[in-house]
Design a protein around this motif. Structure first.
Motif, PDB file in Angstrom:
ATOM      1  N   PRO A   1      -1.966  -6.488  -4.208  1.00 58.45           N
ATOM      2  CA  PRO A   1      -3.121  -5.587  -4.314  1.00 58.45           C
ATOM      3  C   PRO A   1      -3.242  -4.895  -5.661  1.00 58.45           C
ATOM      4  O   PRO A   1      -4.278  -4.276  -5.932  1.00 58.45           O
ATOM      5  CB  PRO A   1      -2.862  -4.557  -3.208  1.00 58.45           C
ATOM      6  N   GLY A   2      -2.232  -4.986  -6.516  1.00 61.54           N
ATOM      7  CA  GLY A   2      -2.314  -4.350  -7.821  1.00 61.54           C
ATOM      8  C   GLY A   2      -0.941  -4.117  -8.415  1.00 61.54           C
ATOM      9  O   GLY A   2       0.048  -3.976  -7.703  1.00 61.54           O
ATOM     10  N   LYS A   3      -0.862  -4.098  -9.721  1.00 58.78           N
ATOM     11  CA  LYS A   3       0.402  -3.926 -10.418  1.00 58.78           C
ATOM     12  C   LYS A   3       1.088  -2.631  -9.996  1.00 58.78           C
ATOM     13  O   LYS A   3       0.473  -1.568  -9.946  1.00 58.78           O
ATOM     14  CB  LYS A   3       0.172  -3.913 -11.934  1.00 58.78           C
ATOM     15  N   GLY A   4       2.388  -2.753  -9.671  1.00 54.44           N
ATOM     16  CA  GLY A   4       3.178  -1.598  -9.293  1.00 54.44           C
ATOM     17  C   GLY A   4       3.048  -1.193  -7.846  1.00 54.44           C
ATOM     18  O   GLY A   4       3.734  -0.265  -7.402  1.00 54.44           O
ATOM     19  N   ARG A   5       2.203  -1.879  -7.098  1.00 57.64           N
ATOM     20  CA  ARG A   5       2.032  -1.544  -5.688  1.00 57.64           C
ATOM     21  C   ARG A   5       2.945  -2.407  -4.826  1.00 57.64           C
ATOM     22  O   ARG A   5       3.385  -3.476  -5.244  1.00 57.64           O
ATOM     23  CB  ARG A   5       0.562  -1.709  -5.281  1.00 57.64           C
ATOM     24  N   PRO A   6       3.258  -1.957  -3.604  1.00 60.03           N
ATOM     25  CA  PRO A   6       4.159  -2.726  -2.744  1.00 60.03           C
ATOM     26  C   PRO A   6       3.570  -4.089  -2.379  1.00 60.03           C
ATOM     27  O   PRO A   6       2.378  -4.202  -2.074  1.00 60.03           O
ATOM     28  CB  PRO A   6       4.305  -1.847  -1.495  1.00 60.03           C
ATOM     29  N   ALA A   7       4.399  -5.103  -2.406  1.00 61.31           N
ATOM     30  CA  ALA A   7       3.959  -6.438  -2.018  1.00 61.31           C
ATOM     31  C   ALA A   7       3.752  -6.486  -0.508  1.00 61.31           C
ATOM     32  O   ALA A   7       4.617  -6.052   0.254  1.00 61.31           O
ATOM     33  CB  ALA A   7       5.005  -7.470  -2.428  1.00 61.31           C
ATOM     34  N   PRO A   8       2.622  -6.992  -0.035  1.00 57.79           N
ATOM     35  CA  PRO A   8       2.421  -7.122   1.407  1.00 57.79           C
ATOM     36  C   PRO A   8       3.425  -8.101   2.026  1.00 57.79           C
ATOM     37  O   PRO A   8       3.860  -9.059   1.374  1.00 57.79           O
ATOM     38  CB  PRO A   8       0.993  -7.674   1.511  1.00 57.79           C
ATOM     39  N   ALA A   9       3.758  -7.882   3.280  1.00 61.63           N
ATOM     40  CA  ALA A   9       4.650  -8.809   3.977  1.00 61.63           C
ATOM     41  C   ALA A   9       4.008 -10.187   4.107  1.00 61.63           C
ATOM     42  O   ALA A   9       4.706 -11.192   4.182  1.00 61.63           O
ATOM     43  CB  ALA A   9       5.012  -8.262   5.356  1.00 61.63           C
ATOM     44  N   MET A  10       2.671 -10.245   4.127  1.00 60.26           N
ATOM     45  CA  MET A  10       1.980 -11.521   4.246  1.00 60.26           C
ATOM     46  C   MET A  10       1.678 -12.159   2.898  1.00 60.26           C
ATOM     47  O   MET A  10       1.005 -13.181   2.821  1.00 60.26           O
ATOM     48  CB  MET A  10       0.689 -11.370   5.059  1.00 60.26           C
ATOM     49  N   MET A  11       2.201 -11.583   1.838  1.00 61.83           N
ATOM     50  CA  MET A  11       2.119 -12.210   0.515  1.00 61.83           C
ATOM     51  C   MET A  11       3.247 -13.224   0.391  1.00 61.83           C
ATOM     52  O   MET A  11       4.358 -13.008   0.881  1.00 61.83           O
ATOM     53  CB  MET A  11       2.255 -11.128  -0.558  1.00 61.83           C
ATOM     54  N   GLN A  12       2.973 -14.356  -0.254  1.00 64.96           N
ATOM     55  CA  GLN A  12       4.000 -15.377  -0.460  1.00 64.96           C
ATOM     56  C   GLN A  12       4.886 -14.942  -1.629  1.00 64.96           C
ATOM     57  O   GLN A  12       4.794 -15.458  -2.736  1.00 64.96           O
ATOM     58  CB  GLN A  12       3.355 -16.730  -0.702  1.00 64.96           C
ATOM     59  N   GLN A  13       5.777 -14.022  -1.356  1.00 65.59           N
ATOM     60  CA  GLN A  13       6.566 -13.407  -2.417  1.00 65.59           C
ATOM     61  C   GLN A  13       7.511 -14.396  -3.099  1.00 65.59           C
ATOM     62  O   GLN A  13       7.900 -14.193  -4.249  1.00 65.59           O
ATOM     63  CB  GLN A  13       7.358 -12.215  -1.866  1.00 65.59           C
TER      64      GLN A  13
END
Length: 258
Positions: A219-231
Motif C-alpha cells: 500500500p505504500g513505502k514504509g507501510r506494513p505488508a499485507p498478509a495477502m501480499m506475495q511477500q
C-alpha cells in the motif's frame, strides 16, 4: 530448529540467513477457484480501513540458527493427523480444520497443530473480520486441512490443480492448505531470523485464500505488508508484517493484483 531427515529420501540443504533471493517463486502462491462456501466469505480487497500494523508484534521470539537444516525433497504422500482438538475461536459458525504432517518427518504433528491453533486464534488474524471462526478437529467433517509436506508432495497436490509450486512455495487447493516444509523450516531471507513469524504469514496467507481473499500489493513505502501480499516476491517498499489485521482491528491491505 530441528534437522529433518528421512531415510531414503533425496535432500537439499540451505543455511538460514542466506542472501540469495527467491526469484518469482511467489507466482505459484495462489488459490484454486473459490468454492461457493469460500466465496461467501470473500471481503473486498479495496477496503478503506487504514492499515497500521507493526511488524514487531509477532507473539513468537526470533529463533535464529547457524546450523544447516536438511529438507527432504519428497516423501510418501501419506499423513499423520494431530490428535485432539481446540475450542472455537472467533464469531459465527466455526470452520472445522485438521492439521496433518507428512509421514517420515521428525516434525511433531501435535507441535505443528499447536502453532496453527495459536496463529488462527490471534486477535490480529482472520477472526478480526467479525465473521470468521475456527475450530481444530482430529476427525469427522472438516472444512479445510492444513498439510505440512515435503516440496515434492506439495508440488504433486498443487500441481493436480494446475499450480506450479516448483518445490519452493505453498498453495491453497480446494480444502487443502498446503505448507511447503522448506518454507515452514527456513522461511525466506526477509524472515530468516524469525522463522516462527513467517509460519504465521504462511497460514494467514493460504487460509486467506481459502476464505476467498485474493492477492494485494504494497500500500505504500514504509507501510506494513499485507498478509495477502506475495511477500516472497519482494517487499516493494513495505515493511515485514504477518497479520491480516492490526492491533486496532483494521485490515492491512493494498491494491488488488492478479
Amino acid at each position: 530448529m530441528s534437522v529433518l531427515g528421512v531415510a531414503g529420501f533425496a535432500a537439499v540443504a540451505w543455511m538460514p540467513g542466506g542472501t540469495e533471493e527467491l526469484s518469482n517463486e511467489a507466482g505459484a502462491i495462489a488459490s484454486a477457484e473459490p468454492s461457493p462456501e469460500r466465496s461467501r466469505r470473500s471481503p473486498s480487497a479495496g477496503s478503506t480501513r487504514s492499515p497500521s500494523a507493526s511488524p514487531s508484534t509477532s507473539p513468537n521470539k526470533p529463533s535464529p540458527s547457524s546450523s544447516p537444516v536438511t529438507i527432504p525433497e519428497t516423501g510418501p504422500g501419506t499423513f499423520t493427523t494431530a490428535s485432539g482438538g481446540s475450542g472455537k475461536v472467533g464469531k459465527g459458525v466455526p470452520l472445522r480444520y485438521r492439521v496433518d504432517v507428512e509421514k517420515g518427518l521428525s516434525l511433531s504433528a501435535a507441535d505443528v497443530a499447536e502453532q496453527v491453533e495459536r496463529i488462527l486464534a490471534d486477535p490480529r488474524g482472520w477472526t478480526a473480520d467479525g465473521d470468521s471462526a475456527f475450530q481444530r478437529v482430529a476427525g469427522g467433517h472438516t472444512d479445510f486441512v492444513v498439510k505440512v509436506a515435503t516440496p515434492g508432495t506439495v508440488d504433486d497436490i498443487c500441481g493436480a490443480a494446475g499450480l506450479n509450486t516448483r518445490g519452493e512455495v505453498n498453495c491453497n487447493v480446494g480444502r487443502n492448505v498446503m505448507v511447503n516444509l522448506k518454507r515452514w523450516e527456513l522461511a525466506t531471507p526477509v524472515y530468516a531470523k524469525d522463522v516462527k513469524a513467517y509460519r504465521a504469514l504462511i497460514i494467514n496467507h493460504e487460509v486467506g485464500h481459502f476464505l476467498g481473499h485474493g492477492h494485494v500489493g504494497c500500500p505504500g513505502k514504509g507501510r506494513p505488508a499485507p498478509a495477502m501480499m506475495q511477500q516472497i516476491k519482494g517487499m516493494n517498499g513495505c515493511v515485514p508484517n504477518v497479520w491480516p489485521y492490526d492491533t486496532k482491528g483494521r485490515l492491512v491491505t493494498g491494491p488488488a493484483v492478479p
